[in-house]
Design an enzyme around this catalytic site. Structure first.
Site, PDB file in Angstrom:
ATOM      1  CG  ASN A 168      11.815   8.100   7.762  1.00 35.02           C
ATOM      2  OD1 ASN A 168      12.720   7.369   8.147  1.00 35.02           O
ATOM      3  ND2 ASN A 168      11.549   8.275   6.477  1.00 35.02           N
ATOM      4  CE  LYS A 213       4.371   0.665  -1.866  1.00 30.64           C
ATOM      5  NZ  LYS A 213       5.087   1.955  -1.905  1.00 30.64           N
TER       6      LYS A 213
HETATM    7  N1  CTP Z   1       8.367   3.116  -0.999  1.00 24.89           N
HETATM    8  C1  CTP Z   1       8.662   3.628  -2.237  1.00 24.89           C
HETATM    9  N2  CTP Z   1       8.370   4.923  -2.532  1.00 24.89           N
HETATM   10  C2  CTP Z   1       7.739   5.711  -1.651  1.00 24.89           C
HETATM   11  C3  CTP Z   1       7.393   5.197  -0.380  1.00 24.89           C
HETATM   12  C4  CTP Z   1       7.728   3.895  -0.079  1.00 24.89           C
HETATM   13  O1  CTP Z   1       9.219   2.921  -3.057  1.00 24.89           O
HETATM   14  N3  CTP Z   1       7.457   6.967  -1.960  1.00 24.89           N
HETATM   15  C5  CTP Z   1       8.701   1.700  -0.730  1.00 24.89           C
HETATM   16  C6  CTP Z   1       9.443   1.436   0.569  1.00 24.89           C
HETATM   17  O2  CTP Z   1      10.842   1.411   0.365  1.00 24.89           O
HETATM   18  C7  CTP Z   1       8.933   0.061   0.971  1.00 24.89           C
HETATM   19  C8  CTP Z   1       7.515   0.031   0.405  1.00 24.89           C
HETATM   20  O3  CTP Z   1       7.476   1.025  -0.622  1.00 24.89           O
HETATM   21  O4  CTP Z   1       9.634  -0.989   0.364  1.00 24.89           O
HETATM   22  C9  CTP Z   1       6.437   0.287   1.405  1.00 24.89           C
HETATM   23  O5  CTP Z   1       6.720   1.467   2.148  1.00 24.89           O
HETATM   24  P1  CTP Z   1       5.707   2.000   3.250  1.00 24.89           P
HETATM   25  O6  CTP Z   1       6.261   3.253   3.833  1.00 24.89           O
HETATM   26  O7  CTP Z   1       5.332   0.891   4.165  1.00 24.89           O
HETATM   27  O8  CTP Z   1       4.413   2.268   2.375  1.00 24.89           O
HETATM   28  P2  CTP Z   1       3.905   3.485   1.542  1.00 24.89           P
HETATM   29  O9  CTP Z   1       3.857   3.114   0.104  1.00 24.89           O
HETATM   30  O10 CTP Z   1       4.689   4.708   1.879  1.00 24.89           O
HETATM   31  O11 CTP Z   1       2.413   3.621   2.041  1.00 24.89           O
HETATM   32  P3  CTP Z   1       1.861   4.162   3.467  1.00 24.89           P
HETATM   33  O12 CTP Z   1       2.894   5.114   3.998  1.00 24.89           O
HETATM   34  O13 CTP Z   1       0.583   4.804   3.135  1.00 24.89           O
HETATM   35  O14 CTP Z   1       1.690   2.940   4.326  1.00 24.89           O
END
Ligand code: CTP
Length: 404
Positions: free
Chosen positions: A211, A350
């Site tokens: 990404n 989370k």
């Molecule tokens: N994160 C994580 N594990 C994942 C994805 C994200 O621990 N598999 C963590 C990221 O480091 C960040 C937080 O969760 O601190 C939110 O990440 P984000 O990408 O905004 O959210 P997602 O949980 O991936 O949800 P979505 O993509 O559906 O918005």
């Protein structure tokens, strides 16, 4: 946060003297006030005029000369000693190190060194035999015992046309370390683990899915946490950023690698802070091809089936509970729409203390930029909207919200 911003650079007569100019240029960009004291021998390498032009300030060379200081004393070495928050000898020859270790004060640099209460640093630069000589090593040990910090020289090309230990440390590292000494240390004794950057999810040995994260936000948090005295581990996905001096770094590729690295880092702690700044890939290829996928084996199109990665934050929080680690977890939310609503929903899911929400649909903030405009959403529903600011300032705002 800053306890001061006055840095006095002591310059001694090494061929690495030009590095002092580079260090000063880097510090100037950080809004730090700089003055210079030089040994007479050093002026034979570079004229004080050059340092004066760079610092807009008189250079102290002659110990008998008194400047017209508007301070409470016009005894120059005492005025400079009082003025300095940090005193850094760059470069430091074996001779100046020996003088500092033994309390000599017959030149401008050693005279100020003896008189100042500032944080003291030396950046040695010399031939390998001189550096590894017992006398120099004993002197450096003495300096450490006196409270000096040593920025170790590195293995590299030496002026005497040889290679070996003794090459002055990188100028970025020296400037970084000097700046770190200008900060209060409210986070000292705290273990802080920070994830940064993207993750790479391999398709085959040469291709991966990733990404747009540059890692800048996570690296800024790591830098600021280190400046504020924390015991920092930076768990970094693949980035092009420079490894920050003095910070333990664990490099990872995939989300699963990153998960293992975080667990490993916290498993023996009683308490720790976890800051999840990484942009973790939510999905990875279901099948990894262990040989390069060839075009001729495909029918002019290709489908990559994806499967979900674990949620690192949620998994680590469960792991911490099972291992009796008191974990204070902070998350980031990258959103393109319904910023506050979407980010807030992640707090509970989370197990976060608070989440830092940023709008990645804007080109001027977020991914790959130096600035960010974030809202901090707390578990109790309180929302703090911060102004647009440099990522280092955002980092500071996050860190000062960690409970003491
Ligand atoms: N994160 C994580 N594990 C994942 C994805 C994200 O621990 N598999 C963590 C990221 O480091 C960040 C937080 O969760 O601190 C939110 O990440 P984000 O990408 O905004 O959210 P997602 O949980 O991936 O949800 P979505 O993509 O559906 O918005």
């Amino acid at each position: 946060m800053k306890k001061g911003s006055n840095v006095l650079i002591g310059v001694s007569a090494s061929i690495a003297i030009y590095k002092a100019l580079e260090v000063i240029s880097l510090l100037k960009k950080r809004d730090i006030s700089i003055k210079v004291a030089m040994t007479k021998e050093a002026t034979g390498f570079i004229s004080p005029v050059v340092f004066e032009a760079l610092t807009n300030s008189r250079v102290y060379v002659d110990v008998l000369e008194e400047f017209d200081n508007k301070d409470d004393t016009n005894i120059t070495h005492i005025a400079l000693a009082k003025w300095a928050d940090v005193f850094a000898v760059v470069p430091a020859t074996s001779n100046i190190i020996a003088k500092l270790a033994n309390g000599f004060s017959d030149d401008a640099v050693s005279l100020v060194a003896l008189a100042t209460d500032a944080e003291k640093i030396v950046a040695p630069a010399m031939n390998s035999n001189m550096y590894t000589h017992k006398a120099t090593q004993e002197n450096l040990k003495k300096l450490e015992a006196f409270g000096y910090s040593i920025i170790e020289p590195v293995d590299g090309n030496l002026a005497c046309n040889t290679k070996g230990i003794g090459h002055i440390a990188d100028v970025e590292d020296i400037a970084f370390f000097i700046e770190s000494k200008l900060y209060d240390k409210p986070l000292s004794g705290k273990k802080i683990v920070i994830t940064a950057g993207p993750t790479n999810e391999a398709v085959d040995p040469v291709r991966y899915i990733t990404n747009r994260s540059s890692g800048k936000m996570g690296y800024a948090v790591a830098k600021m946490a280190y400046f504020m005295g924390a015991d920092v581990t930076l768990i970094s996905g693949p980035t092009h950023l420079r490894q920050p001096y003095g910070i333990k770094i664990v490099k990872t590729e995939s989300a699963v690698d990153m998960l293992e690295a975080v667990k490993n880092e916290i498993k023996n702690e009683k308490e720790a802070v976890l800051i999840m700044a990484a942009a973790v890939a939510d999905f990875k290829p279901k099948h990894y091809a262990d040989k390069k996928i060839k075009k001729q084996d495909l029918d002019s199109s290709m489908v990559i089936e994806l499967k979900e990665n674990p949620d690192l934050t949620k998994t680590v929080n469960m792991f911490a509970k099972d291992n009796n680690v008191d974990l204070f977890t902070i998350g980031f939310a990258a959103e393109t729409n319904d910023l506050i609503k979407n980010a807030a929903a992640k707090i509970q899911k989370k197990g976060l203390k608070f989440i830092v929400a940023n709008d990645v649909s804007r080109g001027d903030i977020g991914f790959n930029t130096d600035e960010n405009e974030v809202s901090i959403i707390h578990a109790d529903g309180e929302i703090e909207k911060l102004e647009k600011m440099h990522k280092e300032s955002v980092a500071y705002e996050i860190l000062r919200r960690i409970e003491a």
